[in-house]
Design a protein around this motif. Structure first.
Motif, short mmCIF file in Angstrom:
data_model
loop_
_atom_site.label_atom_id
_atom_site.label_comp_id
_atom_site.label_asym_id
_atom_site.label_seq_id
_atom_site.Cartn_x
_atom_site.Cartn_y
_atom_site.Cartn_z
N PRO A 1 0.82 -1.22 0.00
CA PRO A 1 0.00 0.00 0.00
C PRO A 1 0.85 1.27 0.00
N ASP A 2 2.00 1.25 0.72
CA ASP A 2 2.90 2.41 0.71
C ASP A 2 3.42 2.68 -0.69
N ALA A 3 3.76 1.63 -1.42
CA ALA A 3 4.28 1.79 -2.78
C ALA A 3 3.22 2.42 -3.69
N VAL A 4 1.97 2.00 -3.51
CA VAL A 4 0.88 2.56 -4.31
C VAL A 4 0.69 4.04 -3.99
N TYR B 1 4.46 10.30 7.70
CA TYR B 1 4.22 9.20 6.76
C TYR B 1 4.91 9.46 5.43
N CYS B 2 4.78 10.68 4.90
CA CYS B 2 5.43 11.04 3.63
C CYS B 2 6.54 12.04 3.91
N ARG B 3 7.63 11.89 3.18
CA ARG B 3 8.76 12.82 3.32
C ARG B 3 8.39 14.12 2.62
N MET C 1 5.50 3.25 5.86
CA MET C 1 5.18 2.93 7.25
C MET C 1 6.46 2.87 8.08
N VAL C 2 7.58 2.57 7.44
CA VAL C 2 8.87 2.53 8.14
C VAL C 2 9.19 3.92 8.68
N ARG C 3 8.85 4.98 7.93
CA ARG C 3 9.05 6.35 8.41
C ARG C 3 8.23 6.59 9.67
N LEU C 4 6.97 6.10 9.70
CA LEU C 4 6.14 6.25 10.90
C LEU C 4 6.76 5.50 12.07
#
Length: 119
Positions: A39-42, A62-64, A53-56
């Motif tokens: 889902p992150d890739a989409v 969530y987004c850079r 989600m790794v950033r969270l």
């Protein structure tokens, strides 16, 4: 790409709990290879931002987000006993040598890293 590989398995008669296992396996594979879930890739492809989600998990957003460019460094020269700094060195009459030689702006590689889109 992982979804396209899993799609043919849909009619193979997997058990009721196997669907969850395949989804979890696909997300683990995606996390280890592209460092984001499917889902992150989409979301990253749709928005053009680096979302994960790794950033969270690391306590970040969530987004850079793009950060503003740093302000230009002052141009400092040595005078009697102290340093004098100017914001715009082009206005100096004789353009005296600067005290410290350092980068005046971001390098092209730093700008490319700052402005890159995912993937």
């Amino acid at each position: 790409m992982v979804l396209l590989c899993i799609l043919p398995l849909a009619g193979c008669g997997l058990g009721a709990g196997a669907d969850i296992g395949v989804g979890v396996g696909a997300n683990v594979l995606a996390l280890t290879t592209i460092h984001r879930t499917i889902p992150d890739a989409v979301v990253s492809l749709v928005t053009g931002k680096d979302c994960s989600m790794v950033r969270l998990d690391n306590g970040k957003s969530y987004c850079r987000h793009l950060q503003p460019l740093p302000p230009p460094q002052p141009y400092c020269t040595q005078t009697l006993g102290q340093a004098t700094c100017w914001a715009d060195p082009s206005k100096l009459p004789d353009h005296a040598p600067q005290i410290a030689s350092g980068p005046y702006q971001l390098s092209p590689l730093q700008l490319a890293n700052r402005d890159h889109r995912w993937p």
